[in-house]
Design a protein around this motif. Structure first.
Motif, mmCIF file in Angstrom:
data_model
loop_
_atom_site.group_PDB
_atom_site.id
_atom_site.type_symbol
_atom_site.label_atom_id
_atom_site.label_comp_id
_atom_site.label_asym_id
_atom_site.label_seq_id
_atom_site.Cartn_x
_atom_site.Cartn_y
_atom_site.Cartn_z
ATOM 1 N N GLN A 3 0.567 -1.474 0.268
ATOM 2 C CA GLN A 3 -0.143 0.403 0.088
ATOM 3 C C GLN A 3 0.753 1.150 0.053
ATOM 4 O O GLN A 3 0.832 2.150 0.711
ATOM 5 C CB GLN A 3 -1.136 0.344 1.491
ATOM 6 C CG GLN A 3 -2.051 1.224 1.169
ATOM 7 C CD GLN A 3 -2.950 1.303 2.326
ATOM 8 O OE1 GLN A 3 -2.786 0.163 3.300
ATOM 9 N NE2 GLN A 3 -4.278 1.226 2.650
ATOM 10 N N ARG A 34 3.128 -4.887 5.589
ATOM 11 C CA ARG A 34 4.127 -5.114 7.461
ATOM 12 C C ARG A 34 3.412 -4.320 8.504
ATOM 13 O O ARG A 34 3.034 -4.591 9.216
ATOM 14 C CB ARG A 34 5.753 -5.193 7.058
ATOM 15 C CG ARG A 34 5.768 -5.759 6.102
ATOM 16 C CD ARG A 34 7.622 -6.034 5.908
ATOM 17 N NE ARG A 34 7.178 -4.541 5.067
ATOM 18 C CZ ARG A 34 8.542 -4.193 4.281
ATOM 19 N NH1 ARG A 34 10.502 -4.851 4.385
ATOM 20 N NH2 ARG A 34 9.279 -3.426 3.700
ATOM 21 N N GLY A 74 5.087 6.974 -10.640
ATOM 22 C CA GLY A 74 4.589 8.017 -9.477
ATOM 23 C C GLY A 74 3.126 7.144 -9.603
ATOM 24 O O GLY A 74 2.481 5.782 -10.659
HETATM 25 N N1 LIG Z 1 6.039 3.538 -7.693
HETATM 26 C C1 LIG Z 1 6.340 4.011 -9.376
HETATM 27 O O1 LIG Z 1 6.382 4.210 -9.647
HETATM 28 C C2 LIG Z 1 6.641 3.075 -10.020
HETATM 29 C C3 LIG Z 1 6.393 2.500 -11.181
HETATM 30 C C4 LIG Z 1 6.174 1.459 -11.892
HETATM 31 C C5 LIG Z 1 6.692 0.085 -10.895
HETATM 32 N N2 LIG Z 1 6.782 0.004 -9.960
HETATM 33 C C6 LIG Z 1 6.726 -1.087 -8.914
HETATM 34 O O2 LIG Z 1 5.285 -0.870 -8.636
HETATM 35 C C7 LIG Z 1 5.382 -1.672 -7.181
HETATM 36 C C8 LIG Z 1 5.447 -0.814 -5.749
HETATM 37 O O3 LIG Z 1 6.270 0.091 -5.981
HETATM 38 P P1 LIG Z 1 6.093 1.624 -4.784
HETATM 39 O O4 LIG Z 1 6.407 2.548 -5.507
HETATM 40 O O5 LIG Z 1 4.488 1.429 -4.626
HETATM 41 O O6 LIG Z 1 6.403 0.669 -4.057
HETATM 42 P P2 LIG Z 1 6.733 1.883 -1.813
HETATM 43 O O7 LIG Z 1 5.564 2.807 -2.114
HETATM 44 O O8 LIG Z 1 7.621 1.451 -1.688
HETATM 45 O O9 LIG Z 1 5.070 0.873 -1.186
HETATM 46 C C9 LIG Z 1 5.845 -0.733 -0.965
HETATM 47 C C10 LIG Z 1 4.210 -1.105 -0.614
HETATM 48 O O10 LIG Z 1 4.457 -2.829 0.320
HETATM 49 C C11 LIG Z 1 4.507 -2.669 1.678
HETATM 50 N N3 LIG Z 1 5.496 -3.927 1.506
HETATM 51 C C12 LIG Z 1 7.180 -3.716 1.122
HETATM 52 N N4 LIG Z 1 7.918 -5.122 1.498
HETATM 53 C C13 LIG Z 1 6.859 -5.439 2.243
HETATM 54 C C14 LIG Z 1 6.737 -7.159 2.148
HETATM 55 N N5 LIG Z 1 7.851 -7.547 2.502
HETATM 56 N N6 LIG Z 1 5.762 -7.656 2.691
HETATM 57 C C15 LIG Z 1 4.741 -6.509 2.786
HETATM 58 N N7 LIG Z 1 4.678 -5.942 2.272
HETATM 59 C C16 LIG Z 1 5.243 -5.193 1.842
HETATM 60 C C17 LIG Z 1 4.841 -1.450 2.017
HETATM 61 O O11 LIG Z 1 4.602 -1.265 2.987
HETATM 62 P P3 LIG Z 1 4.583 -2.096 4.215
HETATM 63 O O12 LIG Z 1 6.657 -1.442 4.965
HETATM 64 O O13 LIG Z 1 4.156 -1.359 5.822
HETATM 65 O O14 LIG Z 1 5.135 -3.437 5.051
HETATM 66 C C18 LIG Z 1 4.423 -0.200 0.820
HETATM 67 O O15 LIG Z 1 3.069 -0.340 1.693
HETATM 68 C C19 LIG Z 1 6.952 -2.242 -6.939
HETATM 69 O O16 LIG Z 1 7.296 -3.168 -7.824
HETATM 70 C C20 LIG Z 1 8.241 -0.490 -8.293
HETATM 71 O O17 LIG Z 1 8.663 -1.372 -8.792
HETATM 72 C C21 LIG Z 1 6.580 1.711 -9.190
#
Ligand SMILES: NC(=O)c1ccc[n+]([C@@H]2O[C@H](COP(=O)([O-])OP(=O)(O)OC[C@H]3O[C@@H](n4cnc5c(N)ncnc54)[C@H](OP(=O)(O)O)[C@@H]3O)[C@@H](O)[C@H]2O)c1
Length: 459
Positions: A18, A52, A312
């Motif tokens: 999230q 988490r 984003g």
């Molecule tokens: N952000 C972008 O612009 C973007 C663009 C393209 C693709 N993506 C891809 O989309 C995915 C998510 O990116 P994001 O930017 O949304 O990441 P983020 O903001 O870092 O969020 C990651 C989420 O996953 C949870 N999390 C992380 N590790 C975990 C684990 N081991 N177990 C359970 N929960 C876990 C974290 O919450 P807790 O810490 O509470 O667990 C957090 O809610 C990634 O694969 C990224 O490469 C992102």
């Protein structure tokens, strides 16, 4: 026309993660998802969330604590139809995706790193379980490039694809040019502006673009080429003087980190690295915050250009939600290849074709430098196109930039020649080179000159 979902049973979705992307997906699914349901032809239900630290979700968690469940509880729940993995990382994400597929659940993921290395095994598992797996958001965030290639290019034979598909490096290079700052300063700015992670290695070393290119190749050419096979250079050696010198060329050029793959004589040649692109070209004009991909085929030889937000929360969520709707709409079909075509194992071929290059030397001023340098180039059969030493002050005598461009030569020959030149005593820094995106630029000028001369003679 009726917009009522046709199926009675809601399609139950669990979202893992999230963060930036997951929270947008959750907000849409939990809020008014009627526009999604209309397209899916059934009702969609946010059934569970895994993270988490749920309490970090603040008021959303307080209002909906029942949605938060453990990963095992989600995987073991037979009512969950689709698991949407938006955690990133490798181990937990892999366990979640494999666990979901093994229990016959559809999967959507945005995890480019995991997918680039593991999609063959994961899709084999999806096929075995007769469920679907899609990952539009893994490449270029909000640009619907993968699904466009999977269903919108069946009539063409794709032969070239190139793109600027890493936002962090595009931001840094654009800031270097716009603000006349060195790479290190712009990397810090990128971190402050949240364009770079605290560990930006995957971005600045080109690995992120390489992983995305590996996925794009499967869609464009039907071949699986692992990222490890793709020669990859990042932007850490690009200096402000390269960017400034590129801008002063005629025509003006710009440095971009380009991911490219071409089919040459039936073989794929792919690479990721800085290129000197025409500043006036669409790829040269991509703004700091956007990604772009250009596709060329037998029937679209001039190229189709896709540009948009490559990252984003909201744009990336749009791609994730599109995958969810696609699966909800077609889930009865069982496994469907996300590529829209068969994909076989492939091999990346080394690029032995001649190209034009720019080389930057930084030297201690001394008599005979040009002679010694050109003697090595001559021995390797490399023809100089231009040689530029800017006016300099005395204090620069020990740190003198010196630029050359060379005509058609293959990269391996250039590397050997530069290796020999680097061993000569006048170097203050290791010579660096950048390939020109278009080898025809200098030849074109010759053609233009020839055409102008013909015209003058005819007149
Ligand atoms: N952000 C972008 O612009 C973007 C663009 C393209 C693709 N993506 C891809 O989309 C995915 C998510 O990116 P994001 O930017 O949304 O990441 P983020 O903001 O870092 O969020 C990651 C989420 O996953 C949870 N999390 C992380 N590790 C975990 C684990 N081991 N177990 C359970 N929960 C876990 C974290 O919450 P807790 O810490 O509470 O667990 C957090 O809610 C990634 O694969 C990224 O490469 C992102």
């Amino acid at each position: 026309m009726s917009t009522t979902p046709s199926s009675e049973k809601p399609f139950n979705i669990a979202v893992l993660g999230q963060g930036a992307v997951g929270s947008e997906v959750i907000t849409t699914l939990h809020g008014d998802a009627s526009h999604l349901e209309e397209r899916a032809g059934r009702s969609l239900r946010l059934a569970a969330i895994f993270r988490r630290q749920p309490e970090l979700a603040g008021t959303f968690y307080e209002a909906n604590p029942e949605l938060y469940r453990s990963l095992d509880a989600i995987l073991d729940d037979p009512d969950i139809d689709l698991v949407c993995e938006l955690m990133g990382g490798m181990d937990t994400a892999r366990r979640a995706i494999e666990g979901a597929l093994a229990r016959g659940k559809h999967v959507v993921s945005a995890n480019k790193k995991l997918l680039a290395y593991s999609w063959p095994e994961l899709l084999a598992q999806a096929e075995k379980q007769d469920v679907q797996m899609r990952f539009e958001a893994a490449v270029a965030g909000g640009i619907p490039i993968l699904n466009s290639m999977a269903s919108g290019t069946h009539g063409e034979r794709m032969h070239e694809m190139r793109g600027v598909i890493n936002g962090t490096t595009n931001y840094i290079l654009t800031q270097m040019e716009g603000k006349h700052l060195e790479y290190g300063q712009c990397l810090q700015m990128a971190k402050q502006a949240k364009y770079a992670e605290s560990d930006p290695s995957d971005d600045i070393l080109g690995r992120d673009a390489c992983q995305k290119l590996s996925l794009l190749i499967a869609y464009a050419f039907g071949k699986h080429i692992s990222p490890d096979q793709i020669p990859t250079t990042g932007i850490v050696d690009v200096a402000l003087k390269d960017i400034e010198h590129a801008g002063s060329m005629n025509p003006p050029m710009r440095v971009k980190l380009v991911a490219r793959a071409e089919v040459v004589d039936g073989q794929i040649i792919a690479r990721v690295g800085p290129e000197l692109v025409l500043a006036s070209s669409p790829i040269g004009q991509i703004p700091a915050n956007l990604n772009a991909i250009e596709l060329r085929s037998d029937l679209n030889a001039k190229g189709n250009f896709f540009q948009g937000e490559g990252a984003g929360g909201k744009p990336t969520a749009a791609s994730v939600l599109s995958d969810i709707v696609n699966i909800a709409r077609t889930s009865e079909q069982g496994y469907v290849s996300p590529f829209g075509r068969p994909v076989q194992e492939g091999h990346n071929q080394p690029d032995k074709r001649p190209h034009t290059f720019y080389v930057r030397f930084v030297i201690h001023d001394a008599v005979g430098v040009v002679h010694d340098m050109t003697a090595v180039l001559k021995r390797h059969g490399i023809n100089l196109n231009s040689i530029v030493q800017l006016p300099y002050a005395e204090k620069m005598l020990d740190n003198l930039p010196f630029f050359i461009t060379v005509e058609d030569t293959d990269e391996a020959t250039l590397q050997r020649a530069l290796g020999e030149i680097a061993a000569l005593p006048f170097n203050a820094e290791t010579p660096q080179y950048i390939r020109f995106e278009r080898d025809d630029l200098w030849r074109k000028k010759e053609d233009d000159r020839g055409a102008a001369q013909d015209e003058a003679e005819t007149a």
